[in-house]
Design a protein around this motif. Structure first.
Motif, PDB file in Angstrom:
ATOM      1  N   GLU A  21       0.835  -1.202   0.000  1.00  0.00           N
ATOM      2  CA  GLU A  21       0.000   0.000   0.000  1.00  0.00           C
ATOM      3  C   GLU A  21       0.874   1.259   0.000  1.00  0.00           C
ATOM      4  O   GLU A  21       0.799   2.098   0.898  1.00  0.00           O
ATOM      5  N   ASN A  22       1.685   1.380  -1.005  1.00  0.00           N
ATOM      6  CA  ASN A  22       2.658   2.472  -1.097  1.00  0.00           C
ATOM      7  C   ASN A  22       1.977   3.833  -0.904  1.00  0.00           C
ATOM      8  O   ASN A  22       1.160   4.255  -1.737  1.00  0.00           O
ATOM      9  N   PRO A  23       2.282   4.537   0.197  1.00  0.00           N
ATOM     10  CA  PRO A  23       1.599   5.812   0.474  1.00  0.00           C
ATOM     11  C   PRO A  23       2.007   6.936  -0.475  1.00  0.00           C
ATOM     12  O   PRO A  23       1.351   7.984  -0.499  1.00  0.00           O
ATOM     13  N   ARG A  29      -0.698   1.390  -4.019  1.00  0.00           N
ATOM     14  CA  ARG A  29      -0.465   0.140  -4.736  1.00  0.00           C
ATOM     15  C   ARG A  29       0.567  -0.699  -3.998  1.00  0.00           C
ATOM     16  O   ARG A  29       1.548  -0.170  -3.468  1.00  0.00           O
ATOM     17  N   THR A  30       0.323  -1.991  -3.956  1.00  0.00           N
ATOM     18  CA  THR A  30       1.262  -2.945  -3.358  1.00  0.00           C
ATOM     19  C   THR A  30       2.059  -3.609  -4.463  1.00  0.00           C
ATOM     20  O   THR A  30       1.484  -4.168  -5.401  1.00  0.00           O
ATOM     21  N   ASP A  31       3.386  -3.535  -4.350  1.00  0.00           N
ATOM     22  CA  ASP A  31       4.196  -4.106  -5.428  1.00  0.00           C
ATOM     23  C   ASP A  31       5.673  -3.962  -5.087  1.00  0.00           C
ATOM     24  O   ASP A  31       6.041  -3.467  -4.017  1.00  0.00           O
ATOM     25  N   PHE A  32       6.510  -4.391  -6.037  1.00  0.00           N
ATOM     26  CA  PHE A  32       7.923  -4.046  -5.992  1.00  0.00           C
ATOM     27  C   PHE A  32       8.084  -2.642  -6.565  1.00  0.00           C
ATOM     28  O   PHE A  32       7.389  -2.259  -7.516  1.00  0.00           O
ATOM     29  N   PHE A  33       9.029  -1.904  -5.992  1.00  0.00           N
ATOM     30  CA  PHE A  33       9.316  -0.558  -6.472  1.00  0.00           C
ATOM     31  C   PHE A  33      10.827  -0.377  -6.560  1.00  0.00           C
ATOM     32  O   PHE A  33      11.583  -0.998  -5.802  1.00  0.00           O
ATOM     33  N   PRO A  34      11.285   0.473  -7.484  1.00  0.00           N
ATOM     34  CA  PRO A  34      12.730   0.705  -7.601  1.00  0.00           C
ATOM     35  C   PRO A  34      13.275   1.417  -6.370  1.00  0.00           C
ATOM     36  O   PRO A  34      12.631   2.312  -5.818  1.00  0.00           O
ATOM     37  N   ARG A  35      14.461   1.015  -5.949  1.00  0.00           N
ATOM     38  CA  ARG A  35      15.091   1.613  -4.772  1.00  0.00           C
ATOM     39  C   ARG A  35      15.792   2.924  -5.107  1.00  0.00           C
ATOM     40  O   ARG A  35      16.141   3.693  -4.208  1.00  0.00           O
ATOM     41  N   GLY A  36      16.027   3.171  -6.381  1.00  0.00           N
ATOM     42  CA  GLY A  36      16.676   4.418  -6.774  1.00  0.00           C
ATOM     43  C   GLY A  36      18.140   4.488  -6.393  1.00  0.00           C
ATOM     44  O   GLY A  36      18.666   5.573  -6.108  1.00  0.00           O
ATOM     45  N   SER A 158      13.314 -14.768  -5.349  1.00  0.00           N
ATOM     46  CA  SER A 158      14.393 -14.152  -4.562  1.00  0.00           C
ATOM     47  C   SER A 158      13.868 -13.443  -3.318  1.00  0.00           C
ATOM     48  O   SER A 158      14.661 -12.930  -2.521  1.00  0.00           O
ATOM     49  N   LYS A 159      12.543 -13.411  -3.155  1.00  0.00           N
ATOM     50  CA  LYS A 159      11.925 -12.698  -2.032  1.00  0.00           C
ATOM     51  C   LYS A 159      11.077 -13.676  -1.210  1.00  0.00           C
ATOM     52  O   LYS A 159       9.843 -13.599  -1.192  1.00  0.00           O
ATOM     53  N   PRO A 160      11.708 -14.627  -0.506  1.00  0.00           N
ATOM     54  CA  PRO A 160      10.944 -15.663   0.206  1.00  0.00           C
ATOM     55  C   PRO A 160      10.013 -15.114   1.278  1.00  0.00           C
ATOM     56  O   PRO A 160       9.040 -15.778   1.648  1.00  0.00           O
ATOM     57  N   GLU A 161      10.280 -13.921   1.776  1.00  0.00           N
ATOM     58  CA  GLU A 161       9.414 -13.347   2.801  1.00  0.00           C
ATOM     59  C   GLU A 161       8.008 -13.061   2.281  1.00  0.00           C
ATOM     60  O   GLU A 161       7.067 -12.871   3.075  1.00  0.00           O
ATOM     61  N   LEU A 162       7.841 -13.040   0.965  1.00  0.00           N
ATOM     62  CA  LEU A 162       6.526 -12.771   0.378  1.00  0.00           C
ATOM     63  C   LEU A 162       5.760 -14.045   0.048  1.00  0.00           C
ATOM     64  O   LEU A 162       4.613 -13.979  -0.388  1.00  0.00           O
ATOM     65  N   HIS A 163       6.389 -15.199   0.238  1.00  0.00           N
ATOM     66  CA  HIS A 163       5.759 -16.454  -0.160  1.00  0.00           C
ATOM     67  C   HIS A 163       4.690 -16.896   0.830  1.00  0.00           C
ATOM     68  O   HIS A 163       3.656 -17.440   0.436  1.00  0.00           O
ATOM     69  N   ALA A 164       4.928 -16.679   2.117  1.00  0.00           N
ATOM     70  CA  ALA A 164       3.985 -17.134   3.140  1.00  0.00           C
ATOM     71  C   ALA A 164       2.688 -16.336   3.070  1.00  0.00           C
ATOM     72  O   ALA A 164       2.688 -15.127   2.809  1.00  0.00           O
ATOM     73  N   ASP A 165       1.586 -17.032   3.286  1.00  0.00           N
ATOM     74  CA  ASP A 165       0.256 -16.404   3.353  1.00  0.00           C
ATOM     75  C   ASP A 165      -0.146 -15.690   2.064  1.00  0.00           C
ATOM     76  O   ASP A 165      -1.040 -14.837   2.073  1.00  0.00           O
ATOM     77  N   GLY A 166       0.522 -16.016   0.964  1.00  0.00           N
ATOM     78  CA  GLY A 166       0.116 -15.456  -0.323  1.00  0.00           C
ATOM     79  C   GLY A 166       0.271 -13.953  -0.443  1.00  0.00           C
ATOM     80  O   GLY A 166      -0.474 -13.298  -1.175  1.00  0.00           O
ATOM     81  N   TRP A 167       1.262 -13.374   0.250  1.00  0.00           N
ATOM     82  CA  TRP A 167       1.475 -11.929   0.190  1.00  0.00           C
ATOM     83  C   TRP A 167       1.631 -11.446  -1.245  1.00  0.00           C
ATOM     84  O   TRP A 167       1.167 -10.363  -1.614  1.00  0.00           O
ATOM     85  N   TYR A 168       2.307 -12.240  -2.047  1.00  0.00           N
ATOM     86  CA  TYR A 168       2.599 -11.811  -3.418  1.00  0.00           C
ATOM     87  C   TYR A 168       1.333 -11.603  -4.242  1.00  0.00           C
ATOM     88  O   TYR A 168       1.334 -10.850  -5.226  1.00  0.00           O
ATOM     89  N   LYS A 169       0.232 -12.251  -3.843  1.00  0.00           N
ATOM     90  CA  LYS A 169      -1.004 -12.130  -4.620  1.00  0.00           C
ATOM     91  C   LYS A 169      -1.610 -10.734  -4.545  1.00  0.00           C
ATOM     92  O   LYS A 169      -2.481 -10.388  -5.348  1.00  0.00           O
ATOM     93  N   SER A 170      -1.172  -9.940  -3.582  1.00  0.00           N
ATOM     94  CA  SER A 170      -1.672  -8.569  -3.474  1.00  0.00           C
ATOM     95  C   SER A 170      -0.920  -7.614  -4.393  1.00  0.00           C
ATOM     96  O   SER A 170      -1.313  -6.451  -4.539  1.00  0.00           O
ATOM     97  N   MET A 171       0.148  -8.098  -5.018  1.00  0.00           N
ATOM     98  CA  MET A 171       0.965  -7.237  -5.868  1.00  0.00           C
ATOM     99  C   MET A 171       0.271  -6.952  -7.195  1.00  0.00           C
ATOM    100  O   MET A 171      -0.261  -7.849  -7.842  1.00  0.00           O
TER     101      MET A 171
END
Length: 264
Positions: A21-23, A29-36, A158-171
């Protein structure tokens, strides 16, 4: 990650961060974002080059397995009966009734590894394969969706922390990738069995769980990569030189608003 000894996945993944939920965005939006990061441009360009080089290397190796010249049949059946059984679209292409039917045929033959048939078509004077590369009818026509899925799932691995509980599905990028990979018969052929367990596109997207079986996911990534280098081989046979670095840039650009030129 697939082809990790050849493709510099870390050059991409190290430049992405997950934000729920990128403020900074409206709507959020929930997603990957560039770190810049200051190194972003060089890192992402390196990633794109390694993808392009790896595809081209496998394409060259695959082409070397077949004769340098093919004699296309000028009469009789274009495809043997064993090939016609693969997909109903093949029945509609005797002299290529429509370019859409022909595009369907190419996708089926690529997925089924019928490269000798495709090389024959590439040399057939009545089959305009060269015109199919940018064929569109309000959608992409298949191979672009393959590179979307290939890059998305390798990054997700490469982002295993997003695998549990289907976090990635919100992306948002996952939702777009899933819809784009399964919204029309022509390009769902390689994807629907993986997502839904069936070949047709009638699956329930909400119930799809692509991380339920990591062995199955790795096989799917392997298949996606095979489709990419097979397509490269076929395109070059038709005289089309694909710019894979630009295709990679376009993919990470639309999915995560990352530009390989350095700006975000």
């Amino acid at each position: 990650m697939h082809q990790s000894h050849n493709i510099a996945w870390d050059s991409l993944t190290s430049n992405l961060t997950f934000i729920a939920e990128n403020p900074a965005l409206t709507p959020r939006r929930t997603d990957f974002f560039p770190r810049g990061l200051p190194s972003q441009a060089n890192s992402l360009n390196h990633f794109a080059r390694t993808v392009a080089t790896t595809i081209r290397t496998f394409s060259d190796t695959e082409r070397a397995k077949y004769p340098t010249k093919f004699d296309a049949p000028v009469e009789g059946k274009l495809f043997p009966d064993s090939i016609l059984k693969l997909n109903r679209a093949l029945d509609r292409v005797g002299g290529a009734n429509t370019v859409v039917d022909l595009a369907d045929v190419v996708k089926v033959l690529l997925a089924e590894n019928q490269l000798d048939q495709l090389l024959m078509l590439a040399h057939h004077p009545s089959i305009p394969l060269v015109h199919l590369h940018r064929l569109s009818g309000g959608h992409g026509f298949g191979w672009e969706r393959v590179i979307d899925a290939y890059i998305f799932f390798n990054v997700l691995l490469s982002k295993p922390e997003l695998h549990a509980d289907g976090w990635y599905k919100s992306m948002q990028s996952y939702k777009y990738m899933l819809i784009n990979s399964t919204d029309y018969d022509a390009w769902t052929f390689p994807h629907c069995k993986f997502f839904f367990g069936v070949v047709d596109s009638g699956g329930n997207r909400e119930s799809a769980d692509p991380l339920a079986d990591f062995n199955k996911l790795h096989e799917h990534l392997k298949m996606c990569f095979q489709l990419l280098y097979r397509y490269d081989m076929l395109a070059r046979e038709c005289g089309v030189d694909l710019d894979w670095e630009s295709e990679v840039a376009a993919t990470v650009g639309w999915m995560w608003k990352v530009k390989l030129g350095g700006s975000t």
